[in-house]
Write an enzyme that holds these catalytic residues in place. Structure first.
Site, PDB file in Angstrom:
ATOM      1  N   SER A  38       0.797  -1.233   0.000  1.00 17.14           N
ATOM      2  CA  SER A  38       0.000   0.000   0.000  1.00 17.14           C
ATOM      3  C   SER A  38       0.826   1.280   0.000  1.00 17.14           C
ATOM      4  O   SER A  38       0.276   2.350  -0.258  1.00 17.14           O
ATOM      5  CB  SER A  38      -0.927   0.020   1.227  1.00 17.14           C
ATOM      6  OG  SER A  38      -0.169  -0.042   2.422  1.00 17.14           O
ATOM      7  N   CYS A 135       0.962 -21.995  15.698  1.00 18.47           N
ATOM      8  CA  CYS A 135       1.651 -21.541  16.906  1.00 18.47           C
ATOM      9  C   CYS A 135       1.602 -22.570  18.034  1.00 18.47           C
ATOM     10  O   CYS A 135       2.629 -22.861  18.667  1.00 18.47           O
ATOM     11  CB  CYS A 135       1.083 -20.203  17.365  1.00 18.47           C
ATOM     12  SG  CYS A 135      -0.708 -20.073  17.260  1.00 18.47           S
ATOM     13  N   GLN A 162      -5.165 -20.010  24.665  1.00 13.66           N
ATOM     14  CA  GLN A 162      -4.485 -19.244  23.633  1.00 13.66           C
ATOM     15  C   GLN A 162      -4.713 -17.745  23.767  1.00 13.66           C
ATOM     16  O   GLN A 162      -5.829 -17.279  23.975  1.00 13.66           O
ATOM     17  CB  GLN A 162      -4.910 -19.740  22.247  1.00 13.66           C
ATOM     18  CG  GLN A 162      -4.436 -21.165  21.994  1.00 13.66           C
ATOM     19  CD  GLN A 162      -4.814 -21.710  20.636  1.00 13.66           C
ATOM     20  OE1 GLN A 162      -5.342 -22.811  20.539  1.00 13.66           O
ATOM     21  NE2 GLN A 162      -4.535 -20.969  19.572  1.00 13.66           N
ATOM     22  N   LYS A 244      -5.453 -28.813  13.138  1.00 10.36           N
ATOM     23  CA  LYS A 244      -4.038 -28.572  12.846  1.00 10.36           C
ATOM     24  C   LYS A 244      -3.119 -29.356  13.781  1.00 10.36           C
ATOM     25  O   LYS A 244      -1.996 -29.700  13.398  1.00 10.36           O
ATOM     26  CB  LYS A 244      -3.725 -27.075  12.966  1.00 10.36           C
ATOM     27  CG  LYS A 244      -4.388 -26.208  11.912  1.00 10.36           C
ATOM     28  CD  LYS A 244      -4.144 -24.731  12.210  1.00 10.36           C
ATOM     29  CE  LYS A 244      -4.891 -23.829  11.240  1.00 10.36           C
ATOM     30  NZ  LYS A 244      -4.727 -22.394  11.593  1.00 10.36           N
ATOM     31  N   HIS A 274       0.730 -18.423  24.541  1.00 10.25           N
ATOM     32  CA  HIS A 274      -0.182 -19.563  24.551  1.00 10.25           C
ATOM     33  C   HIS A 274       0.271 -20.552  25.625  1.00 10.25           C
ATOM     34  O   HIS A 274       1.459 -20.864  25.736  1.00 10.25           O
ATOM     35  CB  HIS A 274      -0.169 -20.289  23.207  1.00 10.25           C
ATOM     36  CG  HIS A 274      -0.773 -19.525  22.080  1.00 10.25           C
ATOM     37  ND1 HIS A 274      -1.538 -18.398  22.257  1.00 10.25           N
ATOM     38  CD2 HIS A 274      -0.729 -19.744  20.736  1.00 10.25           C
ATOM     39  CE1 HIS A 274      -1.939 -17.959  21.073  1.00 10.25           C
ATOM     40  NE2 HIS A 274      -1.458 -18.755  20.135  1.00 10.25           N
TER      41      HIS A 274
END
Length: 367
Positions: A38, A135, A162, A244, A274
């Protein structure tokens, strides 16, 4: 020196990556080129002592001139640019924080303290796409890697706690804004020692349920609460975040047979660390001292916290770990279900080993 392009370097993960690269003097070994989606034409940052202007992140010819591309721009950018770049014949290395390419056959999920052998094999076999992992998966493997490396894990059940940072910068701001609204709503009562705490709680609960708190990002209030769902809903009842766990763990480790990993992923009111509570079924009875020894020896960042109340409260919390590379593991004990059942609790900074650090270390290998 290799020409390395950076896209998404101003975002949250990108900013942490830049900070770590400056700290480790990584810019000394490369020629950095900074891109923008941008603000092209504006002055580029002076990381590494270079000067110049921001390049167009959608300019395929400019991107094709690079040896390595590091992107923290997100999945939409990857999905648009990566196929075009590869189809144009570009043979450079692509290092990505987004999840879009993780499960592709020609991509490796990178976590070198855990799967350097997989990374090395991939490089030797011409793999040129390297992607940071989820993560919670990366943080789990950094803490519990010693058990996986010694083939001791039969299966893993996990409940995650988390942080808001997993959603992004706007989510962190929203959490803090919600906290501020709640405090401001009862500030006078809190300042009065004679006020009844249940009256204060009722005011807080009423405001939380009123629809007046900002929830544009989380969808519901998180401050003073939690959200037991992260990411999209799958047909089998899992959230995508929960899916995941098994998918990425087994790909990172390149397992020959699947290690089952499942559980519940929960958003809590921490800012950037986390935490995860594990029930682990071991393949055999292993003593706690041996478990501790294996975990501590696996990598320099895994730190075993003794299963002691005071030490745990001091060292095994987001407040203690935020901003550090340490991935502590504690609450290690055998469970009532049997001698092969082990509990563990881990904490890790979602923006470091959970995001930026594996990218930085992969770039260092390639440069």
């Amino acid at each position: 020196m290799k020409n390395v392009g950076f896209i998404g370097w101003r975002g949250m993960v990108g900013s942490v990556l830049m900070q770590r690269m400056v700290e480790e003097r990584d810019f000394d070994a490369i020629r950095p080129v900074f891109f923008s989606t941008s603000q092209l034409g504006q002055a580029a940052p002076s990381f590494g002592g270079t000067t110049g202007t921001l390049q167009d992140a959608f300019d395929l010819e400019a991107l094709k001139a690079l040896d390595i591309i590091v992107t923290c721009q997100g999945g939409d950018y990857t999905n648009e640019i990566y196929p075009k770049l590869r189809e144009s014949g570009w043979q450079g290395y692509w290092i990505d924080a987004a999840s879009s390419l993780r499960m592709k056959d020609d991509a490796i999920i990178i976590l070198d303290p855990v799967n350097q052998d997989v990374i090395t094999d991939g490089l030797n076999n011409g793999i040129r796409t390297f992607v940071g992992g989820n993560c919670t998966v990366s943080l789990m493997l950094m803490s519990l890697g010693g058990l996986f490396a010694n083939d001791l894990v039969d299966w893993v059940s996990v409940a995650t706690y988390q942080a808001a940072s997993g959603g992004g910068a706007r989510h962190m701001r929203e959490l803090l804004t919600q906290m501020g609204h709640l405090y401001g709503h009862v500030a006078d009562e809190l300042a009065n020692p004679s006020s009844a705490i249940l009256d204060i709680e009722r005011k807080v609960t009423t405001l939380t349920r009123s629809g007046e708190l900002p929830v544009d990002n989380f969808g519901v209030p998180l401050a003073g609460s939690l959200i037991p769902w992260i990411d999209k809903q799958l047909d089998n009842g899992q959230s995508r975040e929960e899916w995941k766990g098994q998918a990425e763990t087994n790909k990172i480790l390149n397992t020959s047979s699947v290690i089952p990993v499942d559980g519940l992923c929960v958003r809590v009111g921490a800012l950037r660390c986390h935490s995860q509570a594990f029930t682990i079924k071991l393949k055999k009875d292993v003593s706690i001292p041996t478990v501790e020894e294996l975990l501590a020896a696996h990598n320099p960042w895994a730190k075993v916290v003794p299963n002691d109340r005071e030490i745990t409260m001091r060292e095994l919390t987001p407040a203690a770990v935020t901003g550090t590379l340490t991935t502590p593991v504690g609450r290690l004990r055998k469970l009532n279900m049997g001698p092969e059942f082990l509990s563990a609790f881990t904490v890790g900074d979602q923006l470091l080993w959970g995001a930026a650090e594996p990218l930085r270390r992969m770039l260092r290998q390639l440069a």
